[in-house]
Design an enzyme around this catalytic site. Structure first.
Site, PDB file in Angstrom:
ATOM      1  N   LYS A  36      -8.704   4.102 -19.523  1.00  0.00           N
ATOM      2  CA  LYS A  36      -8.984   4.568 -20.884  1.00  0.00           C
ATOM      3  C   LYS A  36      -7.718   4.445 -21.743  1.00  0.00           C
ATOM      4  O   LYS A  36      -7.183   3.368 -21.873  1.00  0.00           O
ATOM      5  CB  LYS A  36      -9.546   5.980 -20.826  1.00  0.00           C
ATOM      6  CG  LYS A  36     -10.594   6.182 -19.717  1.00  0.00           C
ATOM      7  CD  LYS A  36     -11.847   5.319 -19.857  1.00  0.00           C
ATOM      8  CE  LYS A  36     -12.711   5.279 -18.605  1.00  0.00           C
ATOM      9  NZ  LYS A  36     -13.120   6.555 -18.077  1.00  0.00           N
ATOM     10  N   ARG A  83       0.836  -1.215   0.000  1.00  0.00           N
ATOM     11  CA  ARG A  83       0.000   0.000   0.000  1.00  0.00           C
ATOM     12  C   ARG A  83       0.865   1.258   0.000  1.00  0.00           C
ATOM     13  O   ARG A  83       0.463   2.319  -0.457  1.00  0.00           O
ATOM     14  CB  ARG A  83      -0.983   0.001   1.185  1.00  0.00           C
ATOM     15  CG  ARG A  83      -1.860   1.256   1.232  1.00  0.00           C
ATOM     16  CD  ARG A  83      -3.124   1.113   2.079  1.00  0.00           C
ATOM     17  NE  ARG A  83      -2.889   0.482   3.355  1.00  0.00           N
ATOM     18  CZ  ARG A  83      -2.265   1.055   4.391  1.00  0.00           C
ATOM     19  NH1 ARG A  83      -1.797   2.284   4.303  1.00  0.00           N
ATOM     20  NH2 ARG A  83      -2.090   0.391   5.515  1.00  0.00           N
ATOM     21  N   TYR A  85     -16.551  14.410 -16.153  1.00  0.00           N
ATOM     22  CA  TYR A  85     -17.022  13.024 -16.094  1.00  0.00           C
ATOM     23  C   TYR A  85     -18.153  12.931 -15.058  1.00  0.00           C
ATOM     24  O   TYR A  85     -17.985  13.425 -13.921  1.00  0.00           O
ATOM     25  CB  TYR A  85     -15.825  12.161 -15.699  1.00  0.00           C
ATOM     26  CG  TYR A  85     -16.088  10.686 -15.621  1.00  0.00           C
ATOM     27  CD1 TYR A  85     -16.344   9.946 -16.764  1.00  0.00           C
ATOM     28  CD2 TYR A  85     -16.066  10.030 -14.399  1.00  0.00           C
ATOM     29  CE1 TYR A  85     -16.572   8.588 -16.684  1.00  0.00           C
ATOM     30  CE2 TYR A  85     -16.289   8.668 -14.315  1.00  0.00           C
ATOM     31  CZ  TYR A  85     -16.544   7.956 -15.464  1.00  0.00           C
ATOM     32  OH  TYR A  85     -16.767   6.608 -15.376  1.00  0.00           O
TER      33      TYR A  85
HETATM   34  C1  LIG Z   1     -13.579   7.033 -16.822  1.00  0.00           C
HETATM   35  C2  LIG Z   1     -13.245   8.401 -16.400  1.00  0.00           C
HETATM   36  C3  LIG Z   1     -13.027   8.698 -15.051  1.00  0.00           C
HETATM   37  C4  LIG Z   1     -13.190   7.683 -13.949  1.00  0.00           C
HETATM   38  O1  LIG Z   1     -12.294   6.657 -14.078  1.00  0.00           O
HETATM   39  P1  LIG Z   1     -12.505   5.146 -13.554  1.00  0.00           P
HETATM   40  O2  LIG Z   1     -11.244   4.499 -13.921  1.00  0.00           O
HETATM   41  O3  LIG Z   1     -13.709   4.610 -14.250  1.00  0.00           O
HETATM   42  O4  LIG Z   1     -12.746   5.240 -12.085  1.00  0.00           O
HETATM   43  C5  LIG Z   1     -12.656   9.984 -14.728  1.00  0.00           C
HETATM   44  N1  LIG Z   1     -12.527  10.938 -15.686  1.00  0.00           N
HETATM   45  C6  LIG Z   1     -12.745  10.682 -16.976  1.00  0.00           C
HETATM   46  C7  LIG Z   1     -12.577  11.763 -17.974  1.00  0.00           C
HETATM   47  C8  LIG Z   1     -13.108   9.412 -17.378  1.00  0.00           C
HETATM   48  O5  LIG Z   1     -13.336   9.171 -18.680  1.00  0.00           O
END
Ligand SMILES: *Cc1c(COP(=O)(O)O)cnc(C)c1O
Length: 396
Positions: free
Chosen positions: A211, A61, A114
């Protein structure tokens, strides 16, 4: 590594950053240290590690060699002081706000961040006495007008999700700093290949590595990249205790995906340019929002601040929600799914999916019309994508 990676190109950096020959075996690929804890040679060594007198690992951690490679790699790409890996993009946001805000503090945020980022700031952090004002951050004057003496953080997402409006990072950094506040940028949409907010004055960058950075639609992960050593230290202290950290296996997978980041971003961006032009010329399409199109009102700002318009776009089918839904129900090659930045093209309807938790009025105020369709263009052969759009639009 003999080279100063910071002098090399971004493709080279995405391939080599955080890559060190394994001292034990010479392994070129990163070893996976799937362990929760690390043995000490003696009580004295344990004490020295805890006090910080001696460098070395203690407990995953608090740090792990596989995760450290990923943190180094992403920080090198963003030009930061270091990285703090988190279990998800939301964990990156929550850890940062937890570390940087106090009761009575105020956040100025882009209105079209988001969806869950807005929910957690509005609904959850408010329970701890942190308030927020949401503004269209593509309007720099609106950001300036929302600043208060207690504003500690300006939080911007650019290009905006899913409206693809652009916020002027340099101008907003200057406003934040003039008020003694920090600027944090969610750089998920652009990736460091196309935009490095620290170069424009941002203090903290966060990512959903779910992403583009991982890019293969198989891992959920996040990263915080502070611009300075002082901020790295400050957020790291909370990161340990907040506990929204990463698992070594997650880090290993994201490192593997990261090696092709530049190739994937460029391939999907080239496809996106073709798709955007094709959609804009289609008689059944009302409008297309894509920063690479001449019709994008902030095309010049995008070109100044970014190294390319990216792979995300939104558009509306003539006939609104019904026509859009009819098209979405008939895509064959493209996948009807939320998320973005993977090698495959994903298409979704924000008003009923990612932004459904937002009240309709707030959604419309943020420019998210009922019929807006968001596309994350992938790396397929572009002719196949255009053929899929053509047949799906016949049903609209
Ligand atoms: C998907 C996304 C998030 C959140 O991310 P997770 O990995 O799903 O928790 C935050 N900001 C943007 C722009 C995103 O596309």
């Amino acid at each position: 590594m003999a080279h100063d990676l910071n002098k090399l190109g971004l493709t080279t950096r995405s391939i080599h950053a955080g890559q060190h020959k394994d001292p034990a075996t010479g392994a070129v690929a990163p070893p996976l240290y799937q362990t929760s804890t690390f043995a000490f040679d003696s009580c004295g060594q344990g004490a020295a590690r805890f006090s910080g007198e001696e460098e070395g690992y203690i407990y995953t951690r608090m740090g792990n060699p596989t995760i450290a490679r990923l943190e180094e790699a992403v920080s090198t790409l963003e030009g930061g002081a270091g990285g703090l890996a988190t279990g998800s993009g939301m964990a990156a946001l929550c850890t940062s706000v937890f570390a940087l805000l106090e009761q009575g503090g105020h956040i100025v945020s882009s209105s079209s961040v988001y969806g869950p980022s807005r929910v957690v700031i509005e609904r959850d952090f408010s329970r701890f006495g942190v308030t927020a004002t949401f503004v269209d951050s593509s309007d720099t004057a609106a950001v300036a007008a929302a600043m208060r003496p207690e504003t500690k953080l300006v939080f911007v997402e650019t290009p905006a999700n899913p409206t693809l409006t652009i916020s002027d990072l340099r101008a907003i950094a200057d406003i934040a700093h003039a008020h003694g506040a920090l600027l944090m940028v969610d750089n998920t949409f652009a990736s460091p290949i196309l935009q490095r907010p620290i170069e424009h004055g941002a203090d903290v960058v966060m990512h959903s590595m779910t992403k583009f950075l991982n890019g293969h639609t198989d891992v959920v992960a996040g990263m915080i990249i502070p611009a300075s050593d002082a901020l790295l230290k400050r957020i790291r202290a909370s990161h340990y205790y907040f506990g929204a950290v990463m698992d070594p296996h997650q880090a290993w997978l994201v490192l593997r995906g990261l090696r092709t980041l530049s190739l994937r971003v460029k391939a999907s961006q080239a496809n996106a340019m073709r798709v955007a032009e094709w959609l804009e010329a289609h008689p059944k399409v009302e409008w297309v929002a894509y920063p690479g199109l001449a019709s994008h009102p902030q095309r010049e700002l995008a070109a100044r601040q970014m190294d390319g318009p990216g792979a995300l776009m939104s558009f509306e089918v003539k006939g609104g929600v019904k026509a859009g839904a009819a098209m979405l129900d008939h895509v064959e090659l493209m996948t009807l799914a939320v998320s973005l930045g993977g090698i495959e093209t994903l298409i979704q309807h924000p008003a009923s999916m990612t932004h459904a938790a937002m009240p309709r009025e707030a959604r419309l105020a943020a420019g998210i019309t009922d019929g807006l369709v968001r596309v994350s263009v992938g790396c397929e052969d572009v002719e196949d994508l255009l053929a899929d759009f053509a047949q799906a639009l016949e049903h609209a």
